[in-house]
Design an enzyme around this catalytic site. Structure first.
Site, PDB file in Angstrom:
ATOM      1  N   SER A  55       5.832  29.605  94.837  1.00 46.42           N
ATOM      2  CA  SER A  55       7.072  29.489  95.606  1.00 46.42           C
ATOM      3  C   SER A  55       6.771  29.488  97.102  1.00 46.42           C
ATOM      4  CB  SER A  55       7.976  30.671  95.254  1.00 46.42           C
ATOM      5  OG  SER A  55       9.133  30.654  96.036  1.00 46.42           O
ATOM      6  N   GLY A  56       7.351  28.514  97.816  1.00 49.04           N
ATOM      7  CA  GLY A  56       7.403  28.579  99.278  1.00 49.04           C
ATOM      8  C   GLY A  56       6.120  28.282 100.031  1.00 49.04           C
ATOM      9  N   SER A  90      10.698  29.242  92.245  1.00 47.83           N
ATOM     10  CA  SER A  90      11.975  29.861  91.851  1.00 47.83           C
ATOM     11  C   SER A  90      12.597  29.151  90.642  1.00 47.83           C
ATOM     12  CB  SER A  90      12.953  29.856  93.029  1.00 47.83           C
ATOM     13  OG  SER A  90      13.025  28.571  93.591  1.00 47.83           O
ATOM     14  N   GLY A 147      10.645  20.776  95.190  1.00 48.73           N
ATOM     15  CA  GLY A 147       9.963  20.161  94.052  1.00 48.73           C
ATOM     16  C   GLY A 147       8.890  21.045  93.474  1.00 48.73           C
ATOM     17  N   ASN A 148       8.672  20.912  92.185  1.00 47.45           N
ATOM     18  CA  ASN A 148       7.646  21.700  91.499  1.00 47.45           C
ATOM     19  C   ASN A 148       7.289  21.034  90.184  1.00 47.45           C
ATOM     20  OD1 ASN A 148       9.915  22.907  89.723  1.00 47.45           O
ATOM     21  ND2 ASN A 148      10.443  23.619  91.773  1.00 47.45           N
ATOM     22  N   HIS A 181      22.974  18.800  91.622  1.00 47.44           N
ATOM     23  CA  HIS A 181      21.677  19.387  91.979  1.00 47.44           C
ATOM     24  C   HIS A 181      20.607  18.293  92.082  1.00 47.44           C
ATOM     25  CE1 HIS A 181      18.453  22.633  90.795  1.00 47.44           C
ATOM     26  NE2 HIS A 181      18.111  21.923  91.850  1.00 47.44           N
ATOM     27  N   HIS A 183      10.339  18.877  88.694  1.00 49.49           N
ATOM     28  CA  HIS A 183      11.654  18.936  89.333  1.00 49.49           C
ATOM     29  C   HIS A 183      11.522  18.464  90.772  1.00 49.49           C
ATOM     30  CE1 HIS A 183      15.536  20.103  90.674  1.00 49.49           C
ATOM     31  NE2 HIS A 183      15.121  21.134  91.385  1.00 49.49           N
ATOM     32  N   ASP A 205      12.169   0.167  79.400  1.00 49.50           N
ATOM     33  CA  ASP A 205      10.760   0.412  79.075  1.00 49.50           C
ATOM     34  C   ASP A 205      10.437   1.911  79.015  1.00 49.50           C
ATOM     35  OD1 ASP A 205       9.808  -2.166  78.734  1.00 49.50           O
ATOM     36  OD2 ASP A 205       9.316  -2.436  80.851  1.00 49.50           O
TER      37      ASP A 205
HETATM   38 ZN   LIG Z   1      16.256  22.102  92.843  1.00 49.07          ZN
END
Ligand SMILES: [Zn+2]
Length: 230
Positions: free
Chosen positions: A45-46, A76, A28-29, A170, A96, A121
């Site tokens: 990242s990471g 990434s 997630g990001n 995904h 994400h 809604d």
């Molecule tokens: Zn992903």
């Protein structure tokens, strides 16, 4: 807004994903854009969530797609965020996750139908699923292609009316006016995804919410004559 404030907002939004149980490990990001400066800030990242700090948020230049100032590498998925900011000019924040219910719909390659007013809604119509990426797309810049297939899915749709998508095989991307708003939409999408599964498990032939009810719920919160919550 200062750069420091931007990084703090993005840090807070990323931590909110963890508090809402939408992510495990470093999945997630979240990012937020400053369109005047032509940069966005995104999670590195990471780095485990427990070790994240606001100043670790990575600034990315909109023109080049490269990081501006951080010692950390950007997430990434940064090229996907970049494509969405370039294509969707009203978007201020992107999230994400691989939250399990929304990801299950993505893996089933099914759009989430609008079965009820909770959905109506927040999202106009179904939350669409993209097509699967081709081998060439995956080999030639996978994360950019992920962004482009989302944009393709939204041809003829208003991305601010349906601020969420499922990438086939995904998981979900959501967006909003800023980072916090995009996280809010990710949380709502996860709940709607569960409700839609349960609806179909109770009645596999459940009907979509009639359009006149969906319109009422969506348009009282959005659009030119919105009145809900005012
Ligand atoms: Zn992903």
């Amino acid at each position: 807004m200062t750069i420091k404030e931007l990084k703090e907002l993005v840090y807070e939004a990323n931590m909110e994903l963890e508090r809402r149980n939408l992510i495990v490990y470093t999945w997630g990001n979240v990012s937020q854009i400053d369109r005047e400066r032509g940069i966005f800030a995104i999670k590195p990242s990471g780095v485990p969530y427990a070790q994240l700090t606001p100043d670790m948020m990575v600034l990315v230049d909109m023109a080049t797609g490269e990081r501006v100032d951080s010692a950390c590498k950007p997430s990434s998925d940064t090229p996907t965020h970049l494509e969405l900011y370039r294509a969707f000019e009203e978007v201020g924040g992107v999230t994400h996750t691989h939250s399990p219910a929304a990801t299950s719909w993505a893996q089933a390659c099914k759009s989430v139908p609008c079965f009820g007013t909770t959905h109506a809604d927040y999202f106009r119509g179904e939350v669409p699923v993209t097509r699967m990426l081709t081998r060439d797309e995956v080999d030639g810049g996978y994360e950019n292609a992920t962004g482009r297939v989302i944009i393709e899915t939204f041809e003829g749709r208003n991305p601010m009316y349906t601020p969420a998508v499922l990438c086939a095989g995904h998981g979900p991307f959501t967006w909003g006016k800023d980072a916090a708003d995009s996280v809010h939409n990710a949380v709502v999408l996860e709940e709607l995804s569960k409700m839609a599964m349960w609806t179909l498990s109770i009645n596999p032939n459940a009907e979509k919410l009639p359009q006149h009810v969906a319109d009422k719920h969506f348009l009282r919160k959005h659009g030119p004559n919105a009145y809900y919550g005012q």
